[in-house]
Design a protein around this motif. Sequence first.
Motif, PDB file in Angstrom:
ATOM      1  N   ALA A  35       0.822  -1.210   0.000  1.00  0.00           N
ATOM      2  CA  ALA A  35       0.000   0.000   0.000  1.00  0.00           C
ATOM      3  C   ALA A  35       0.858   1.263   0.000  1.00  0.00           C
ATOM      4  O   ALA A  35       2.011   1.259   0.405  1.00  0.00           O
ATOM      5  CB  ALA A  35      -0.924   0.000   1.217  1.00  0.00           C
ATOM      6  N   ASN A  36       0.232   2.345  -0.444  1.00  0.00           N
ATOM      7  CA  ASN A  36       0.831   3.674  -0.469  1.00  0.00           C
ATOM      8  C   ASN A  36       0.259   4.462   0.702  1.00  0.00           C
ATOM      9  O   ASN A  36      -0.958   4.593   0.817  1.00  0.00           O
ATOM     10  CB  ASN A  36       0.493   4.353  -1.798  1.00  0.00           C
ATOM     11  N   LEU A  37       1.124   4.962   1.575  1.00  0.00           N
ATOM     12  CA  LEU A  37       0.649   5.746   2.714  1.00  0.00           C
ATOM     13  C   LEU A  37       0.318   7.167   2.286  1.00  0.00           C
ATOM     14  O   LEU A  37       1.022   7.752   1.472  1.00  0.00           O
ATOM     15  CB  LEU A  37       1.713   5.808   3.809  1.00  0.00           C
ATOM     16  N   SER A  38      -0.728   7.686   2.868  1.00  0.00           N
ATOM     17  CA  SER A  38      -1.126   9.060   2.619  1.00  0.00           C
ATOM     18  C   SER A  38      -1.521   9.695   3.952  1.00  0.00           C
ATOM     19  O   SER A  38      -2.697   9.921   4.221  1.00  0.00           O
ATOM     20  CB  SER A  38      -2.301   9.085   1.637  1.00  0.00           C
ATOM     21  N   PRO A  39      -0.534   9.958   4.823  1.00  0.00           N
ATOM     22  CA  PRO A  39      -0.859  10.441   6.165  1.00  0.00           C
ATOM     23  C   PRO A  39      -1.550  11.794   6.173  1.00  0.00           C
ATOM     24  O   PRO A  39      -2.296  12.095   7.095  1.00  0.00           O
ATOM     25  CB  PRO A  39       0.492  10.502   6.874  1.00  0.00           C
ATOM     26  N   HIS A  40      -1.319  12.588   5.140  1.00  0.00           N
ATOM     27  CA  HIS A  40      -2.022  13.872   5.115  1.00  0.00           C
ATOM     28  C   HIS A  40      -3.526  13.650   4.947  1.00  0.00           C
ATOM     29  O   HIS A  40      -4.328  14.455   5.385  1.00  0.00           O
ATOM     30  CB  HIS A  40      -1.458  14.796   4.035  1.00  0.00           C
ATOM     31  N   GLY A  41      -3.908  12.519   4.363  1.00  0.00           N
ATOM     32  CA  GLY A  41      -5.329  12.193   4.232  1.00  0.00           C
ATOM     33  C   GLY A  41      -5.980  11.950   5.584  1.00  0.00           C
ATOM     34  O   GLY A  41      -7.107  12.377   5.834  1.00  0.00           O
ATOM     35  N   LEU A  42      -5.267  11.269   6.484  1.00  0.00           N
ATOM     36  CA  LEU A  42      -5.770  11.064   7.837  1.00  0.00           C
ATOM     37  C   LEU A  42      -5.892  12.408   8.550  1.00  0.00           C
ATOM     38  O   LEU A  42      -6.890  12.675   9.225  1.00  0.00           O
ATOM     39  CB  LEU A  42      -4.856  10.119   8.615  1.00  0.00           C
ATOM     40  N   ALA A  43      -4.898  13.259   8.381  1.00  0.00           N
ATOM     41  CA  ALA A  43      -4.939  14.590   9.004  1.00  0.00           C
ATOM     42  C   ALA A  43      -6.117  15.394   8.460  1.00  0.00           C
ATOM     43  O   ALA A  43      -6.821  16.076   9.227  1.00  0.00           O
ATOM     44  CB  ALA A  43      -3.623  15.325   8.765  1.00  0.00           C
ATOM     45  N   LYS A  44      -6.361  15.305   7.156  1.00  0.00           N
ATOM     46  CA  LYS A  44      -7.503  16.014   6.562  1.00  0.00           C
ATOM     47  C   LYS A  44      -8.820  15.508   7.134  1.00  0.00           C
ATOM     48  O   LYS A  44      -9.715  16.295   7.444  1.00  0.00           O
ATOM     49  CB  LYS A  44      -7.493  15.844   5.029  1.00  0.00           C
ATOM     50  N   SER A  45      -8.941  14.192   7.289  1.00  0.00           N
ATOM     51  CA  SER A  45     -10.163  13.620   7.860  1.00  0.00           C
ATOM     52  C   SER A  45     -10.368  14.089   9.299  1.00  0.00           C
ATOM     53  O   SER A  45     -11.485  14.434   9.691  1.00  0.00           O
ATOM     54  CB  SER A  45     -10.092  12.087   7.849  1.00  0.00           C
ATOM     55  N   LEU A  46      -9.296  14.120  10.075  1.00  0.00           N
ATOM     56  CA  LEU A  46      -9.394  14.568  11.463  1.00  0.00           C
ATOM     57  C   LEU A  46      -9.811  16.036  11.531  1.00  0.00           C
ATOM     58  O   LEU A  46     -10.702  16.401  12.302  1.00  0.00           O
ATOM     59  CB  LEU A  46      -8.055  14.370  12.179  1.00  0.00           C
ATOM     60  N   GLY A  76      -8.231  21.134   3.619  1.00  0.00           N
ATOM     61  CA  GLY A  76      -7.672  20.983   2.279  1.00  0.00           C
ATOM     62  C   GLY A  76      -6.319  20.299   2.327  1.00  0.00           C
ATOM     63  O   GLY A  76      -5.809  19.942   3.398  1.00  0.00           O
ATOM     64  N   ASP A  77      -5.719  20.124   1.159  1.00  0.00           N
ATOM     65  CA  ASP A  77      -4.421  19.456   1.092  1.00  0.00           C
ATOM     66  C   ASP A  77      -3.358  20.167   1.924  1.00  0.00           C
ATOM     67  O   ASP A  77      -2.590  19.526   2.640  1.00  0.00           O
ATOM     68  CB  ASP A  77      -3.944  19.345  -0.361  1.00  0.00           C
ATOM     69  N   PHE A  78      -3.307  21.500   1.824  1.00  0.00           N
ATOM     70  CA  PHE A  78      -2.294  22.232   2.586  1.00  0.00           C
ATOM     71  C   PHE A  78      -2.437  21.966   4.081  1.00  0.00           C
ATOM     72  O   PHE A  78      -1.447  21.698   4.768  1.00  0.00           O
ATOM     73  CB  PHE A  78      -2.361  23.744   2.329  1.00  0.00           C
ATOM     74  N   ALA A  79      -3.651  22.020   4.581  1.00  0.00           N
ATOM     75  CA  ALA A  79      -3.884  21.790   6.010  1.00  0.00           C
ATOM     76  C   ALA A  79      -3.455  20.379   6.399  1.00  0.00           C
ATOM     77  O   ALA A  79      -2.838  20.177   7.453  1.00  0.00           O
ATOM     78  CB  ALA A  79      -5.352  22.019   6.360  1.00  0.00           C
ATOM     79  N   GLY A  80      -3.764  19.396   5.577  1.00  0.00           N
ATOM     80  CA  GLY A  80      -3.378  18.019   5.865  1.00  0.00           C
ATOM     81  C   GLY A  80      -1.876  17.847   5.906  1.00  0.00           C
ATOM     82  O   GLY A  80      -1.340  17.213   6.820  1.00  0.00           O
ATOM     83  N   TYR A  81      -1.188  18.416   4.921  1.00  0.00           N
ATOM     84  CA  TYR A  81       0.271  18.321   4.915  1.00  0.00           C
ATOM     85  C   TYR A  81       0.879  19.088   6.089  1.00  0.00           C
ATOM     86  O   TYR A  81       1.853  18.644   6.697  1.00  0.00           O
ATOM     87  CB  TYR A  81       0.858  18.849   3.599  1.00  0.00           C
ATOM     88  N   PHE A  82       0.312  20.248   6.414  1.00  0.00           N
ATOM     89  CA  PHE A  82       0.811  21.048   7.532  1.00  0.00           C
ATOM     90  C   PHE A  82       0.716  20.264   8.843  1.00  0.00           C
ATOM     91  O   PHE A  82       1.672  20.201   9.609  1.00  0.00           O
ATOM     92  CB  PHE A  82       0.024  22.365   7.642  1.00  0.00           C
ATOM     93  N   VAL A  83      -0.442  19.652   9.088  1.00  0.00           N
ATOM     94  CA  VAL A  83      -0.613  18.880  10.318  1.00  0.00           C
ATOM     95  C   VAL A  83       0.333  17.685  10.340  1.00  0.00           C
ATOM     96  O   VAL A  83       1.014  17.434  11.333  1.00  0.00           O
ATOM     97  CB  VAL A  83      -2.085  18.437  10.490  1.00  0.00           C
ATOM     98  N   HIS A  84       0.396  16.945   9.222  1.00  0.00           N
ATOM     99  CA  HIS A  84       1.243  15.742   9.176  1.00  0.00           C
ATOM    100  C   HIS A  84       2.718  16.090   9.353  1.00  0.00           C
ATOM    101  O   HIS A  84       3.399  15.506  10.190  1.00  0.00           O
ATOM    102  CB  HIS A  84       1.045  14.992   7.857  1.00  0.00           C
TER     103      HIS A  84
END
Length: 166
Positions: A48-59, A68-76
Amino acid sequence: MATNDTDSRPTVPPLTAATVGLMFLAGAVATMAFDLWGQLVSPALGFANLSPHGLAKSLLGTFGLPNGDFAGYFVHFYLVGLIGYPVGWLFIFKPLWEKVLGGIGGWFLPAAVYGFGLWVFAIGGITAIAGLPFFLNFTGITWVALVGHVLYGIVLVLVIRLAGRG
Protein backbone atom coordinates in the motif's frame (compact mmCIF):
# COMPACT_ATOMS: atom_id res chain seq x y z
CA MET A 1 26.42 1.27 49.14
CA ALA A 2 24.08 4.25 49.09
CA THR A 3 22.98 5.54 45.75
CA ASN A 4 22.33 9.09 44.76
CA ASP A 5 18.63 9.66 43.97
CA THR A 6 19.53 11.83 41.01
CA ASP A 7 21.27 8.87 39.33
CA SER A 8 17.92 7.12 38.77
CA ARG A 9 16.05 10.14 37.51
CA PRO A 10 14.98 10.04 33.90
CA THR A 11 16.74 12.37 31.50
CA VAL A 12 14.52 15.23 30.41
CA PRO A 13 16.35 17.70 28.19
CA PRO A 14 16.24 21.39 28.96
CA LEU A 15 13.84 23.32 26.77
CA THR A 16 16.40 25.39 24.91
CA ALA A 17 16.82 26.59 21.35
CA ALA A 18 19.25 23.70 20.80
CA THR A 19 16.65 21.16 21.98
CA VAL A 20 13.95 22.67 19.77
CA GLY A 21 16.34 22.71 16.80
CA LEU A 22 17.24 19.08 17.43
CA MET A 23 13.54 18.17 17.63
CA PHE A 24 12.94 19.82 14.27
CA LEU A 25 15.98 18.19 12.67
CA ALA A 26 15.31 14.71 14.03
CA GLY A 27 11.59 15.02 13.28
CA ALA A 28 12.26 16.16 9.72
CA VAL A 29 14.66 13.29 8.99
CA ALA A 30 12.32 10.75 10.62
CA THR A 31 9.32 12.11 8.69
CA MET A 32 11.28 11.88 5.45
CA ALA A 33 12.15 8.24 6.26
CA PHE A 34 8.49 7.55 7.02
CA ASP A 35 7.36 9.16 3.75
CA LEU A 36 10.13 7.50 1.73
CA TRP A 37 8.98 4.13 3.03
CA GLY A 38 5.27 4.79 2.70
CA GLN A 39 5.15 6.66 -0.59
CA LEU A 40 8.05 5.18 -2.55
CA VAL A 41 9.49 1.92 -1.21
CA SER A 42 6.27 0.26 -0.08
CA PRO A 43 4.37 0.85 -3.35
CA ALA A 44 7.46 -0.19 -5.34
CA LEU A 45 7.37 -3.50 -3.45
CA GLY A 46 3.68 -3.94 -4.27
CA PHE A 47 2.33 -2.86 -0.89
CA ALA A 48 0.00 0.00 0.00
CA ASN A 49 0.83 3.67 -0.47
CA LEU A 50 0.65 5.75 2.71
CA SER A 51 -1.13 9.06 2.62
CA PRO A 52 -0.86 10.44 6.16
CA HIS A 53 -2.02 13.87 5.11
CA GLY A 54 -5.33 12.19 4.23
CA LEU A 55 -5.77 11.06 7.84
CA ALA A 56 -4.94 14.59 9.00
CA LYS A 57 -7.50 16.01 6.56
CA SER A 58 -10.16 13.62 7.86
CA LEU A 59 -9.39 14.57 11.46
CA LEU A 60 -9.54 18.29 10.70
CA GLY A 61 -12.85 17.82 8.86
CA THR A 62 -14.29 15.97 11.85
CA PHE A 63 -13.73 19.10 13.92
CA GLY A 64 -15.11 21.41 11.24
CA LEU A 65 -11.68 22.90 10.55
CA PRO A 66 -10.23 23.68 7.11
CA ASN A 67 -9.20 20.34 5.67
CA GLY A 68 -7.67 20.98 2.28
CA ASP A 69 -4.42 19.46 1.09
CA PHE A 70 -2.29 22.23 2.59
CA ALA A 71 -3.88 21.79 6.01
CA GLY A 72 -3.38 18.02 5.87
CA TYR A 73 0.27 18.32 4.92
CA PHE A 74 0.81 21.05 7.53
CA VAL A 75 -0.61 18.88 10.32
CA HIS A 76 1.24 15.74 9.18
CA PHE A 77 4.65 17.28 8.59
CA TYR A 78 4.89 20.21 10.96
CA LEU A 79 2.58 19.60 13.88
CA VAL A 80 3.02 15.82 14.10
CA GLY A 81 6.38 15.07 12.47
CA LEU A 82 8.42 18.03 13.67
CA ILE A 83 6.74 18.82 16.98
CA GLY A 84 4.29 16.26 18.36
CA TYR A 85 6.17 13.00 17.95
CA PRO A 86 9.60 14.42 18.94
CA VAL A 87 8.06 16.04 22.05
CA GLY A 88 6.47 12.70 22.88
CA TRP A 89 9.84 10.96 22.71
CA LEU A 90 12.01 13.53 24.49
CA PHE A 91 9.65 14.66 27.23
CA ILE A 92 7.25 11.74 27.80
CA PHE A 93 8.24 8.31 26.48
CA LYS A 94 12.02 8.32 26.98
CA PRO A 95 11.84 9.62 30.58
CA LEU A 96 9.11 7.07 31.41
CA TRP A 97 11.09 4.23 29.81
CA GLU A 98 14.15 5.20 31.82
CA LYS A 99 12.16 5.52 35.04
CA VAL A 100 10.37 2.18 34.66
CA LEU A 101 12.83 0.03 32.71
CA GLY A 102 16.15 1.81 33.12
CA GLY A 103 18.57 1.07 30.32
CA ILE A 104 16.86 -2.10 29.11
CA GLY A 105 17.11 -2.44 25.35
CA GLY A 106 19.76 0.19 24.77
CA TRP A 107 18.34 2.80 22.42
CA PHE A 108 16.96 0.60 19.63
CA LEU A 109 14.29 -1.29 21.56
CA PRO A 110 12.70 1.78 23.19
CA ALA A 111 12.79 3.59 19.82
CA ALA A 112 10.99 0.68 18.12
CA VAL A 113 8.47 0.41 20.96
CA TYR A 114 7.87 4.16 20.71
CA GLY A 115 7.21 3.80 16.98
CA PHE A 116 4.78 0.96 17.69
CA GLY A 117 3.00 3.20 20.20
CA LEU A 118 2.78 5.96 17.59
CA TRP A 119 1.14 3.46 15.23
CA VAL A 120 -1.42 2.47 17.87
CA PHE A 121 -2.09 6.15 18.58
CA ALA A 122 -2.39 7.19 14.92
CA ILE A 123 -3.99 4.17 13.25
CA GLY A 124 -5.90 2.87 16.25
CA GLY A 125 -6.92 6.12 17.90
CA ILE A 126 -6.83 9.06 15.51
CA THR A 127 -8.57 7.09 12.76
CA ALA A 128 -11.45 6.36 15.13
CA ILE A 129 -11.73 10.02 16.14
CA ALA A 130 -11.64 11.00 12.46
CA GLY A 131 -14.57 8.68 11.75
CA LEU A 132 -12.51 6.13 9.84
CA PRO A 133 -12.62 2.37 10.48
CA PHE A 134 -10.75 1.10 13.53
CA PHE A 135 -7.17 0.35 12.46
CA LEU A 136 -8.41 1.00 8.92
CA ASN A 137 -10.01 -2.47 8.97
CA PHE A 138 -6.54 -4.02 9.14
CA THR A 139 -6.03 -3.58 5.40
CA GLY A 140 -2.63 -3.34 3.72
CA ILE A 141 -2.20 0.31 4.65
CA THR A 142 -2.41 -0.65 8.33
CA TRP A 143 0.70 -2.82 8.10
CA VAL A 144 2.61 -0.37 5.92
CA ALA A 145 1.80 2.28 8.53
CA LEU A 146 3.12 -0.03 11.26
CA VAL A 147 6.48 -0.33 9.53
CA GLY A 148 6.48 3.42 8.83
CA HIS A 149 5.82 4.40 12.43
CA VAL A 150 8.42 2.00 13.82
CA LEU A 151 10.89 3.31 11.23
CA TYR A 152 10.02 6.88 12.29
CA GLY A 153 10.75 6.06 15.94
CA ILE A 154 14.08 4.42 15.14
CA VAL A 155 15.25 7.21 12.83
CA LEU A 156 14.11 9.91 15.26
CA VAL A 157 16.11 8.42 18.12
CA LEU A 158 19.10 7.66 15.89
CA VAL A 159 19.35 11.31 14.80
CA ILE A 160 19.03 12.49 18.39
CA ARG A 161 21.77 10.07 19.46
CA LEU A 162 24.04 11.06 16.57
CA ALA A 163 23.70 14.65 17.76
CA GLY A 164 25.01 13.49 21.14
CA ARG A 165 21.75 14.16 22.99
CA GLY A 166 20.24 10.80 23.57
